[in-house]
Design a protein around this motif. Sequence first.
Motif, PDB file in Angstrom:
ATOM      1  N   PRO A 153       1.003  -1.154  -0.122  1.00 46.34           N
ATOM      2  CA  PRO A 153       0.087   0.115  -0.021  1.00 46.34           C
ATOM      3  C   PRO A 153       0.915   1.475   0.070  1.00 46.34           C
ATOM      4  CG  PRO A 153      -0.775  -1.528   1.826  1.00 46.34           C
ATOM      5  CD  PRO A 153       0.673  -2.033   1.128  1.00 46.34           C
ATOM      6  N   THR A 154       0.274   2.451  -0.467  1.00 43.73           N
ATOM      7  CA  THR A 154       0.915   3.720  -0.693  1.00 43.73           C
ATOM      8  C   THR A 154       1.320   4.137   0.743  1.00 43.73           C
ATOM      9  OG1 THR A 154      -1.147   4.920  -0.643  1.00 43.73           O
ATOM     10  CG2 THR A 154      -0.159   4.205  -3.007  1.00 43.73           C
ATOM     11  N   TYR A 155       0.437   4.007   1.602  1.00 43.78           N
ATOM     12  CA  TYR A 155       0.771   4.669   2.915  1.00 43.78           C
ATOM     13  C   TYR A 155       1.904   3.939   3.590  1.00 43.78           C
ATOM     14  CZ  TYR A 155      -1.682   0.614   5.527  1.00 43.78           C
ATOM     15  OH  TYR A 155      -1.796  -0.646   5.699  1.00 43.78           O
ATOM     16  N   VAL A 156       1.982   2.522   3.300  1.00 46.23           N
ATOM     17  CA  VAL A 156       3.140   1.817   4.118  1.00 46.23           C
ATOM     18  C   VAL A 156       4.411   2.343   3.407  1.00 46.23           C
ATOM     19  CG1 VAL A 156       4.104  -0.499   4.308  1.00 46.23           C
ATOM     20  CG2 VAL A 156       1.571  -0.326   4.629  1.00 46.23           C
ATOM     21  N   THR A 157       4.471   2.424   1.850  1.00 45.42           N
ATOM     22  CA  THR A 157       5.660   2.949   1.254  1.00 45.42           C
ATOM     23  C   THR A 157       6.016   4.246   1.933  1.00 45.42           C
ATOM     24  OG1 THR A 157       4.567   3.674  -0.352  1.00 45.42           O
ATOM     25  CG2 THR A 157       5.424   1.499  -0.505  1.00 45.42           C
ATOM     26  N   ARG A 158       4.952   5.163   2.058  1.00 42.16           N
ATOM     27  CA  ARG A 158       5.187   6.545   2.401  1.00 42.16           C
ATOM     28  C   ARG A 158       5.731   6.583   3.939  1.00 42.16           C
ATOM     29  NH1 ARG A 158       0.581   8.218   1.437  1.00 42.16           N
ATOM     30  NH2 ARG A 158      -0.186   8.083   3.282  1.00 42.16           N
ATOM     31  N   ARG A 159       5.342   5.696   4.660  1.00 37.54           N
ATOM     32  CA  ARG A 159       5.606   5.714   6.199  1.00 37.54           C
ATOM     33  C   ARG A 159       7.065   5.051   6.191  1.00 37.54           C
ATOM     34  NH1 ARG A 159       2.359   1.781  10.077  1.00 37.54           N
ATOM     35  NH2 ARG A 159       3.566   0.382   8.674  1.00 37.54           N
ATOM     36  N   ASN A 160       7.527   3.981   5.386  1.00 41.43           N
ATOM     37  CA  ASN A 160       8.870   3.576   5.297  1.00 41.43           C
ATOM     38  C   ASN A 160       9.673   4.779   4.987  1.00 41.43           C
ATOM     39  OD1 ASN A 160       8.068   0.921   6.263  1.00 41.43           O
ATOM     40  ND2 ASN A 160       7.698   0.185   4.155  1.00 41.43           N
ATOM     41  N   GLU A 161       9.462   5.375   3.813  1.00 45.42           N
ATOM     42  CA  GLU A 161      10.349   6.537   3.488  1.00 45.42           C
ATOM     43  C   GLU A 161      10.576   7.684   4.736  1.00 45.42           C
ATOM     44  OE1 GLU A 161       8.378   7.973  -0.171  1.00 45.42           O
ATOM     45  OE2 GLU A 161       8.857   6.237  -1.315  1.00 45.42           O
TER      46      GLU A 161
END
Length: 253
Positions: A153-161
């Motif tokens: 999911p996009t929110y997971v990638t954004r949080r990882n970044e």
Amino acid sequence: MASQSAQEGVGDPAPSPKQPGKTPRYVSKYRSLVKHEAKKNKSQWKTMGPAKVAVPSPSDYLLKHSKEPKLAPRKKEQDEKKLRPSTLPLRTYHPVIRISKDFVNKNAVAVITGEPKKPRPFCVDTRQGDKYLLEPSGLVPKYIKKKSYGVTPTYVTRRNEEIKREREEYEASILEELKKKAMKCLSDEEKTNILKALKKNWEALNNAFQRLPVLTDTRYKRMHKEELELKLRQLEHDIEAIEKHKDVYIANV
């Protein structure tokens, strides 16, 4: 006669003292004016209700739904406009005449050539045969057919970044702090200057120590002597450490 008059004087009661008269009661000169103003704006029916109340007649009883709001009656012109069509058909318009079909034969052909209806899948969960539809039950793995199946999911990638960026900033700040607090190697010139300054201080303290009196009979003399000895010992240790080691590092405080 004198005895008679004396007897008469002894038997008569003593005269009562004269009581003072009562003072007249105080009456304000504005009493009549106050009474007049009190009665002026006073109504007798304000606290007890009106003297006469109109009694409703038996014919004016409360009807059902009489207190509900009622809509205004519609006008005839508006009703007529709504009933009449907006546009009338033209004279050249001819309605389509539907041709009657043989629905019996058509339905028979559709049944013969059509595919049989598949039964709807059910799920039975009790011994008595209680069942429910399988599709809306959640047991069918529909999620594997989604386009986003297996995609992060996009929110997971954004949080990882964001976490990665914060970690990099934290590490950069730590490295900067370590660089600020890192040990600094003294050059030969700085080393010689420090040795000269330390030896100069040692000579000054040694001269002061040599001028001390031989007899240390007071507490102040003993404390002053111990303080000078401690400073001389520390200076000797520092001079020896700098002369002994080739490279000398100091911390940036």
